[in-house]
Design a protein around this motif. Structure first.
Motif, PDB file in Angstrom:
ATOM      1  N   ASN A  45      -1.409 -11.296   3.870  1.00  0.00           N
ATOM      2  CA  ASN A  45      -2.559 -12.042   3.378  1.00  0.00           C
ATOM      3  C   ASN A  45      -2.454 -12.184   1.865  1.00  0.00           C
ATOM      4  O   ASN A  45      -2.015 -11.266   1.181  1.00  0.00           O
ATOM      5  CB  ASN A  45      -3.869 -11.311   3.713  1.00  0.00           C
ATOM      6  CG  ASN A  45      -4.210 -11.403   5.185  1.00  0.00           C
ATOM      7  OD1 ASN A  45      -4.228 -12.479   5.750  1.00  0.00           O
ATOM      8  ND2 ASN A  45      -4.476 -10.267   5.799  1.00  0.00           N
ATOM      9  N   HIS A  46      -2.890 -13.329   1.338  1.00  0.00           N
ATOM     10  CA  HIS A  46      -2.996 -13.509  -0.099  1.00  0.00           C
ATOM     11  C   HIS A  46      -4.454 -13.408  -0.523  1.00  0.00           C
ATOM     12  O   HIS A  46      -5.360 -13.423   0.310  1.00  0.00           O
ATOM     13  CB  HIS A  46      -2.397 -14.858  -0.512  1.00  0.00           C
ATOM     14  CG  HIS A  46      -0.945 -14.773  -0.860  1.00  0.00           C
ATOM     15  ND1 HIS A  46      -0.425 -15.245  -2.038  1.00  0.00           N
ATOM     16  CD2 HIS A  46       0.103 -14.243  -0.185  1.00  0.00           C
ATOM     17  CE1 HIS A  46       0.875 -15.019  -2.080  1.00  0.00           C
ATOM     18  NE2 HIS A  46       1.225 -14.414  -0.957  1.00  0.00           N
ATOM     19  N   VAL A  76      -0.545 -19.434   1.898  1.00  0.00           N
ATOM     20  CA  VAL A  76       0.811 -19.035   1.521  1.00  0.00           C
ATOM     21  C   VAL A  76       1.669 -20.291   1.597  1.00  0.00           C
ATOM     22  O   VAL A  76       1.790 -20.909   2.652  1.00  0.00           O
ATOM     23  CB  VAL A  76       1.355 -17.960   2.472  1.00  0.00           C
ATOM     24  CG1 VAL A  76       2.789 -17.596   2.098  1.00  0.00           C
ATOM     25  CG2 VAL A  76       0.468 -16.721   2.451  1.00  0.00           C
ATOM     26  N   LEU A  77       2.286 -20.693   0.492  1.00  0.00           N
ATOM     27  CA  LEU A  77       3.019 -21.953   0.437  1.00  0.00           C
ATOM     28  C   LEU A  77       4.530 -21.784   0.506  1.00  0.00           C
ATOM     29  O   LEU A  77       5.239 -22.749   0.787  1.00  0.00           O
ATOM     30  CB  LEU A  77       2.651 -22.719  -0.840  1.00  0.00           C
ATOM     31  CG  LEU A  77       1.166 -23.085  -0.999  1.00  0.00           C
ATOM     32  CD1 LEU A  77       0.943 -23.822  -2.315  1.00  0.00           C
ATOM     33  CD2 LEU A  77       0.689 -23.925   0.174  1.00  0.00           C
ATOM     34  N   ALA A  80       4.432 -16.578  -2.215  1.00  0.00           N
ATOM     35  CA  ALA A  80       3.650 -17.186  -3.287  1.00  0.00           C
ATOM     36  C   ALA A  80       2.817 -18.306  -2.686  1.00  0.00           C
ATOM     37  O   ALA A  80       3.108 -18.805  -1.602  1.00  0.00           O
ATOM     38  CB  ALA A  80       4.563 -17.718  -4.389  1.00  0.00           C
ATOM     39  N   GLY A  81       1.783 -18.714  -3.425  1.00  0.00           N
ATOM     40  CA  GLY A  81       0.932 -19.740  -2.841  1.00  0.00           C
ATOM     41  C   GLY A  81      -0.164 -20.226  -3.746  1.00  0.00           C
ATOM     42  O   GLY A  81      -0.043 -20.251  -4.979  1.00  0.00           O
ATOM     43  N   ALA A  82      -1.296 -20.591  -3.115  1.00  0.00           N
ATOM     44  CA  ALA A  82      -2.379 -21.270  -3.813  1.00  0.00           C
ATOM     45  C   ALA A  82      -3.214 -20.351  -4.687  1.00  0.00           C
ATOM     46  O   ALA A  82      -4.066 -20.838  -5.446  1.00  0.00           O
ATOM     47  CB  ALA A  82      -3.275 -21.981  -2.800  1.00  0.00           C
ATOM     48  N   ILE A  93       1.891 -22.122  -6.590  1.00  0.00           N
ATOM     49  CA  ILE A  93       3.351 -21.984  -6.560  1.00  0.00           C
ATOM     50  C   ILE A  93       3.871 -22.586  -5.265  1.00  0.00           C
ATOM     51  O   ILE A  93       3.442 -22.207  -4.182  1.00  0.00           O
ATOM     52  CB  ILE A  93       3.750 -20.507  -6.662  1.00  0.00           C
ATOM     53  CG1 ILE A  93       3.173 -19.890  -7.941  1.00  0.00           C
ATOM     54  CG2 ILE A  93       5.268 -20.353  -6.627  1.00  0.00           C
ATOM     55  CD1 ILE A  93       3.239 -18.378  -7.970  1.00  0.00           C
ATOM     56  N   LYS A  94       4.818 -23.519  -5.358  1.00  0.00           N
ATOM     57  CA  LYS A  94       5.295 -24.232  -4.185  1.00  0.00           C
ATOM     58  C   LYS A  94       6.704 -23.859  -3.760  1.00  0.00           C
ATOM     59  O   LYS A  94       7.124 -24.181  -2.651  1.00  0.00           O
ATOM     60  CB  LYS A  94       5.230 -25.752  -4.447  1.00  0.00           C
ATOM     61  CG  LYS A  94       5.459 -26.612  -3.230  1.00  0.00           C
ATOM     62  CD  LYS A  94       4.429 -26.323  -2.138  1.00  0.00           C
ATOM     63  CE  LYS A  94       4.595 -27.273  -0.961  1.00  0.00           C
ATOM     64  NZ  LYS A  94       5.866 -27.078  -0.253  1.00  0.00           N
ATOM     65  N   GLY A  95       7.462 -23.178  -4.635  1.00  0.00           N
ATOM     66  CA  GLY A  95       8.834 -22.817  -4.283  1.00  0.00           C
ATOM     67  C   GLY A  95       9.174 -21.419  -4.752  1.00  0.00           C
ATOM     68  O   GLY A  95       8.728 -20.985  -5.817  1.00  0.00           O
TER      69      GLY A  95
END
Length: 313
Positions: free
Chosen positions: A35-36, A42-43, A57-59, A89-91
């Protein structure tokens, strides 16, 4: 040692969980979840080379590290944060030559992280927002907004090797490096994939092709996953998985549609398992989201016959 496939994540408006599955066999007991903060989506995700640690990583703008098998101090507590961007973060990728984690964000930054310190050990300005990145050995490919593609040599200090424009007309959705590091494949929202070689002498072999189309409708290519032998899979917003041979320009296998978008996919290190996640990909906006629709992960046991190149007729 137990090896792990890549992480498959599904975005949900109320929560986002990154699901991790062991190679074999696939049962509910094989699943672990991340979980974030504030249940943010989570991206992206990646593993350490030994498969013991997953980085996500993510939103929530955070880079998180989770050592598999370790339980959080409190239920549903987000894993350890090792860094942050100022935008989602997308990558994300792992650089084996330096043991650093690299992240690309919508803040137009590539940041490099040592898990032992909260501040980036390096940073590179991108020409625009990062839409996807992939690391293969000592090569990293980064796709940004405005159809920009940057290739970096990450053997030691990361340095820009090449910068080019995507061969596709519309917005980039995903990028993936060839297993031999000689080039990359890039996918777009218009149902096309471009095959690009890094060596200028081989640029004559570059090409693009249509995929993930139904009648007059074109669907986004949400993910490209290379098999260790060099053939690859594409997954799309049409709910279809397809295996391809880029060298012979052949379609190897098409899967029946799952009836919902395929958001992400990956082969395991041995290439005998292919995992993909089915969930709404938000390509049509929130008005098309059907609350309560289950997010699903599928594992396909991949035979050599369906993924190896076929002889030309």
């Amino acid at each position: 040692m137990v090896s792990y496939t890549d992480c498959a994540g599904t975005n949900h408006p109320d929560r986002s969980i990154c699901l991790i599955f062991h190679d074999s066999p696939f049962t509910s007991a094989s699943l672990e979840s991340v979980n974030h903060e504030n249940n943010s989506p989570v991206l992206c995700s990646t593993f350490s080379p030994d498969g013991s640690t997953v980085f996500t990583a993510g939103a929530d703008n955070a880079v998180r590290m989770w050592k598999l098998g370790e339980q959080p101090a409190q239920p549903n507590q987000p894993p350890q944060q090792i860094g942050a961007h100022t935008q989602p973060i997308k990558g994300i990728g792992f650089l084996p030559s330096s043991n650093l984690i690299v992240t690309g964000g919508w803040d137009n930054k590539l940041n490099f992280w040592d898990a032992r310190t909260p501040n980036p050990v390096g940073s590179i300005d991108l020409p625009d927002r990062c839409y996807d990145l992939d690391v293969r050995g000592n090569i990293m490919a980064v796709a940004t907004a405005n159809k920009q593609v940057l290739i970096y040599d990450v053997t030691n200090q990361p340095r820009e090797h090449a910068k080019k424009e995507s061969p596709l007309k519309h917005q980039t959705r995903c990028i993936s490096c060839f297993p031999d590091m000689s080039g990359f494949a890039v996918g777009s929202i218009e149902g096309r994939v471009g095959i690009q070689n890094n060596n200028k002498a081989q640029e004559k072999n570059n090409f693009a092709f249509k995929c993930h189309r139904q009648d007059a409708n074109a669907f986004a290519v949400n993910g490209i996953a290379f098999h260790p032998i060099g053939t690859f899979a594409t997954v799309g917003a049409d709910g279809v998985v397809t295996f391809w041979d880029k060298d012979n320009k052949q379609k190897l296998k098409g899967f029946p549609s799952k009836g919902k978008p395929i958001s992400c996919a990956s082969f395991n290190a041995q290439g005998n398992m292919f995992a993909y996640g089915a969930s709404y990909d938000w390509s049509k906006g929130s008005s098309f989201y059907s609350q309560g629709t289950p997010n699903e992960i599928y594992i396909h046991y991949t035979s050599e016959e369906e993924i190896k190149p076929k002889k030309k007729r």
